[in-house]
Design a protein around this motif. Structure first.
Motif, PDB file in Angstrom:
ATOM      1  N   LEU A   1       7.900   6.952  -3.154  1.00  0.00           N
ATOM      2  CA  LEU A   1       7.131   7.809  -2.265  1.00  0.00           C
ATOM      3  C   LEU A   1       7.921   9.073  -1.957  1.00  0.00           C
ATOM      4  CD1 LEU A   1       4.695   8.053  -0.252  1.00  0.00           C
ATOM      5  CD2 LEU A   1       6.131   6.830   1.395  1.00  0.00           C
ATOM      6  N   ILE A   2       7.230  10.207  -2.003  1.00  0.00           N
ATOM      7  CA  ILE A   2       7.805  11.474  -1.540  1.00  0.00           C
ATOM      8  C   ILE A   2       6.986  11.891  -0.332  1.00  0.00           C
ATOM      9  CG2 ILE A   2       8.221  13.913  -2.043  1.00  0.00           C
ATOM     10  CD1 ILE A   2       8.490  13.120  -5.003  1.00  0.00           C
ATOM     11  N   LEU A   3       7.693  12.116   0.766  1.00  0.00           N
ATOM     12  CA  LEU A   3       7.028  12.407   2.024  1.00  0.00           C
ATOM     13  C   LEU A   3       7.723  13.574   2.701  1.00  0.00           C
ATOM     14  CD1 LEU A   3       4.776  11.127   3.784  1.00  0.00           C
ATOM     15  CD2 LEU A   3       6.568   9.790   4.884  1.00  0.00           C
ATOM     16  N   ASP A   4       6.951  14.521   3.183  1.00  0.00           N
ATOM     17  CA  ASP A   4       7.520  15.643   3.924  1.00  0.00           C
ATOM     18  C   ASP A   4       7.977  15.154   5.288  1.00  0.00           C
ATOM     19  OD1 ASP A   4       7.234  18.188   5.773  1.00  0.00           O
ATOM     20  OD2 ASP A   4       7.427  18.868   3.701  1.00  0.00           O
ATOM     21  N   ALA A   5       9.094  15.666   5.751  1.00  0.00           N
ATOM     22  CA  ALA A   5       9.659  15.254   7.039  1.00  0.00           C
ATOM     23  C   ALA A   5       8.693  15.485   8.191  1.00  0.00           C
ATOM     24  CB  ALA A   5      10.969  15.995   7.294  1.00  0.00           C
ATOM     25  N   THR A   6       7.797  16.442   8.057  1.00  0.00           N
ATOM     26  CA  THR A   6       6.840  16.722   9.129  1.00  0.00           C
ATOM     27  C   THR A   6       5.787  15.622   9.279  1.00  0.00           C
ATOM     28  OG1 THR A   6       5.411  18.014   7.661  1.00  0.00           O
ATOM     29  CG2 THR A   6       7.114  19.218   8.899  1.00  0.00           C
ATOM     30  N   HIS A   7       5.726  14.696   8.333  1.00  0.00           N
ATOM     31  CA  HIS A   7       4.759  13.602   8.391  1.00  0.00           C
ATOM     32  C   HIS A   7       5.310  12.381   9.107  1.00  0.00           C
ATOM     33  CE1 HIS A   7       3.211  15.633   4.538  1.00  0.00           C
ATOM     34  NE2 HIS A   7       2.638  16.168   5.600  1.00  0.00           N
ATOM     35  N   ILE A   8       6.499  12.520   9.667  1.00  0.00           N
ATOM     36  CA  ILE A   8       7.143  11.426  10.399  1.00  0.00           C
ATOM     37  C   ILE A   8       7.356  11.884  11.840  1.00  0.00           C
ATOM     38  CG2 ILE A   8       9.181   9.948  10.523  1.00  0.00           C
ATOM     39  CD1 ILE A   8       9.551  10.413   7.539  1.00  0.00           C
TER      40      ILE A   8
ATOM     41  N   PHE B   1       4.036   8.091  10.248  1.00  0.00           N
ATOM     42  CA  PHE B   1       4.886   7.025  10.772  1.00  0.00           C
ATOM     43  C   PHE B   1       5.251   7.302  12.217  1.00  0.00           C
ATOM     44  CE2 PHE B   1       6.971   6.481   6.306  1.00  0.00           C
ATOM     45  CZ  PHE B   1       5.770   6.028   5.792  1.00  0.00           C
ATOM     46  N   GLN B   2       4.570   6.653  13.130  1.00  0.00           N
ATOM     47  CA  GLN B   2       4.949   6.687  14.541  1.00  0.00           C
ATOM     48  C   GLN B   2       5.779   5.440  14.872  1.00  0.00           C
ATOM     49  OE1 GLN B   2       4.406   8.873  17.008  1.00  0.00           O
ATOM     50  NE2 GLN B   2       2.912  10.238  16.116  1.00  0.00           N
ATOM     51  N   THR B   3       5.462   4.333  14.170  1.00  0.00           N
ATOM     52  CA  THR B   3       6.101   3.040  14.447  1.00  0.00           C
ATOM     53  C   THR B   3       6.518   2.373  13.136  1.00  0.00           C
ATOM     54  OG1 THR B   3       4.058   1.753  14.270  1.00  0.00           O
ATOM     55  CG2 THR B   3       4.568   2.731  16.448  1.00  0.00           C
ATOM     56  N   VAL B   4       7.281   1.301  13.276  1.00  0.00           N
ATOM     57  CA  VAL B   4       7.692   0.509  12.116  1.00  0.00           C
ATOM     58  C   VAL B   4       6.459  -0.121  11.460  1.00  0.00           C
ATOM     59  CG1 VAL B   4       9.063  -1.473  11.361  1.00  0.00           C
ATOM     60  CG2 VAL B   4       9.975   0.074  13.099  1.00  0.00           C
ATOM     61  N   ASP B   5       5.510  -0.559  12.264  1.00  0.00           N
ATOM     62  CA  ASP B   5       4.288  -1.149  11.708  1.00  0.00           C
ATOM     63  C   ASP B   5       3.494  -0.138  10.884  1.00  0.00           C
ATOM     64  OD1 ASP B   5       4.820  -3.648  12.767  1.00  0.00           O
ATOM     65  OD2 ASP B   5       3.592  -3.324  14.555  1.00  0.00           O
ATOM     66  N   ASP B   6       3.471   1.122  11.319  1.00  0.00           N
ATOM     67  CA  ASP B   6       2.807   2.171  10.538  1.00  0.00           C
ATOM     68  C   ASP B   6       3.435   2.265   9.151  1.00  0.00           C
ATOM     69  OD1 ASP B   6       1.273   2.842  12.768  1.00  0.00           O
ATOM     70  OD2 ASP B   6       2.487   4.595  13.273  1.00  0.00           O
ATOM     71  N   ALA B   7       4.755   2.246   9.108  1.00  0.00           N
ATOM     72  CA  ALA B   7       5.462   2.349   7.832  1.00  0.00           C
ATOM     73  C   ALA B   7       5.195   1.130   6.957  1.00  0.00           C
ATOM     74  CB  ALA B   7       6.963   2.511   8.080  1.00  0.00           C
ATOM     75  N   THR B   8       5.213  -0.053   7.553  1.00  0.00           N
ATOM     76  CA  THR B   8       4.960  -1.282   6.798  1.00  0.00           C
ATOM     77  C   THR B   8       3.558  -1.261   6.195  1.00  0.00           C
ATOM     78  OG1 THR B   8       6.453  -2.491   8.267  1.00  0.00           O
ATOM     79  CG2 THR B   8       4.962  -3.802   6.917  1.00  0.00           C
ATOM     80  N   ASP B   9       2.571  -0.863   6.989  1.00  0.00           N
ATOM     81  CA  ASP B   9       1.198  -0.768   6.487  1.00  0.00           C
ATOM     82  C   ASP B   9       1.095   0.251   5.359  1.00  0.00           C
ATOM     83  OD1 ASP B   9       0.442  -2.623   8.397  1.00  0.00           O
ATOM     84  OD2 ASP B   9      -0.427  -1.136   9.757  1.00  0.00           O
ATOM     85  N   PHE B  10       1.797   1.368   5.496  1.00  0.00           N
ATOM     86  CA  PHE B  10       1.741   2.412   4.487  1.00  0.00           C
ATOM     87  C   PHE B  10       2.411   1.964   3.191  1.00  0.00           C
ATOM     88  CE2 PHE B  10       2.392   6.568   2.546  1.00  0.00           C
ATOM     89  CZ  PHE B  10       1.142   7.121   2.756  1.00  0.00           C
ATOM     90  N   ILE B  11       3.500   1.237   3.298  1.00  0.00           N
ATOM     91  CA  ILE B  11       4.158   0.693   2.102  1.00  0.00           C
ATOM     92  C   ILE B  11       3.168  -0.182   1.336  1.00  0.00           C
ATOM     93  CG2 ILE B  11       5.944  -0.897   1.277  1.00  0.00           C
ATOM     94  CD1 ILE B  11       7.680   0.142   3.671  1.00  0.00           C
ATOM     95  N   GLY B  12       2.461  -1.049   2.052  1.00  0.00           N
ATOM     96  CA  GLY B  12       1.458  -1.899   1.410  1.00  0.00           C
ATOM     97  C   GLY B  12       0.368  -1.093   0.745  1.00  0.00           C
ATOM     98  N   TYR B  13      -0.103  -0.062   1.423  1.00  0.00           N
ATOM     99  CA  TYR B  13      -1.146   0.809   0.892  1.00  0.00           C
ATOM    100  C   TYR B  13      -0.701   1.461  -0.419  1.00  0.00           C
ATOM    101  CZ  TYR B  13      -4.109   4.981   0.622  1.00  0.00           C
ATOM    102  OH  TYR B  13      -4.942   5.988   0.196  1.00  0.00           O
ATOM    103  N   ILE B  14       0.506   2.003  -0.434  1.00  0.00           N
ATOM    104  CA  ILE B  14       1.038   2.678  -1.629  1.00  0.00           C
ATOM    105  C   ILE B  14       1.332   1.665  -2.734  1.00  0.00           C
ATOM    106  CG2 ILE B  14       3.041   3.984  -2.494  1.00  0.00           C
ATOM    107  CD1 ILE B  14       0.981   5.656  -0.961  1.00  0.00           C
ATOM    108  N   TYR B  15       1.918   0.534  -2.366  1.00  0.00           N
ATOM    109  CA  TYR B  15       2.268  -0.499  -3.343  1.00  0.00           C
ATOM    110  C   TYR B  15       1.025  -1.014  -4.075  1.00  0.00           C
ATOM    111  CZ  TYR B  15       3.873  -4.916  -5.267  1.00  0.00           C
ATOM    112  OH  TYR B  15       4.137  -5.953  -6.116  1.00  0.00           O
ATOM    113  N   TYR B  16      -0.024  -1.286  -3.333  1.00  0.00           N
ATOM    114  CA  TYR B  16      -1.231  -1.836  -3.961  1.00  0.00           C
ATOM    115  C   TYR B  16      -1.982  -0.821  -4.807  1.00  0.00           C
ATOM    116  CZ  TYR B  16      -0.421  -6.222  -1.700  1.00  0.00           C
ATOM    117  OH  TYR B  16       0.149  -7.404  -1.317  1.00  0.00           O
ATOM    118  N   GLN B  17      -1.576   0.431  -4.727  1.00  0.00           N
ATOM    119  CA  GLN B  17      -2.118   1.438  -5.634  1.00  0.00           C
ATOM    120  C   GLN B  17      -1.230   1.584  -6.878  1.00  0.00           C
ATOM    121  OE1 GLN B  17      -3.834   5.036  -4.071  1.00  0.00           O
ATOM    122  NE2 GLN B  17      -3.770   4.180  -2.012  1.00  0.00           N
ATOM    123  N   GLY B  18      -0.190   0.778  -6.975  1.00  0.00           N
ATOM    124  CA  GLY B  18       0.650   0.740  -8.162  1.00  0.00           C
ATOM    125  C   GLY B  18       1.822   1.705  -8.162  1.00  0.00           C
TER     126      GLY B  18
END
Length: 119
Positions: A44-51, A23-40
């Motif tokens: 989400l658990i994310l390490d702080a170093t990934h932001i 996640f560099q931008t809000v759009d990155d996060a929005t795209d990632f939410i869609g990616y995770i959501y469509y996988q059912g």
């Protein structure tokens, strides 16, 4: 990027393993939410170093905007990191406020993340 799936009752949780900053931008996060959501997945658990580090500078408003996207799409998120020695009072307050709700959590480790998602 690799995803480990955890199941808590009916909740499907994606734990992300990567060397990338997701996640560099809000759009990155929005795209990632869609990616995770469509996988059912429901959460989400994310390490702080990934932001991106500017996420944690509340003056940029990126944290609020990104976490609001998770709330809008009803995707629970837990950020795992060492939150004990934060020098910013505003960030400490922000973390405490997030942890009092059910949508966004900040955890010290995976076990704590899974426990928070179970409540």
């Amino acid at each position: 990027m690799e995803i480990t799936e955890h199941t808590i009752g009916q909740l499907r949780v994606a734990q992300i393993h990567t060397t990338e900053t997701l996640f560099q931008t809000v759009d990155d996060a929005t795209d990632f939410i869609g990616y995770i959501y469509y996988q059912g997945f429901d959460a989400l658990i994310l390490d702080a170093t990934h932001i991106a580090t500017h996420f944690f500078d509340l003056r940029t408003k990126i944290a609020g905007e990104i976490l609001q996207k998770f709330t809008n799409y009803r995707m629970r998120i837990t950020l795992v990191g060492d939150w004990r020695n934060i020098s910013s009072d505003s960030l400490s307050d922000f973390i405490r406020e997030c942890n009092s709700g059910k949508q966004v959590h900040f955890a010290q480790n995976l076990d704590e993340a899974l426990t928070k998602l179970a409540t």
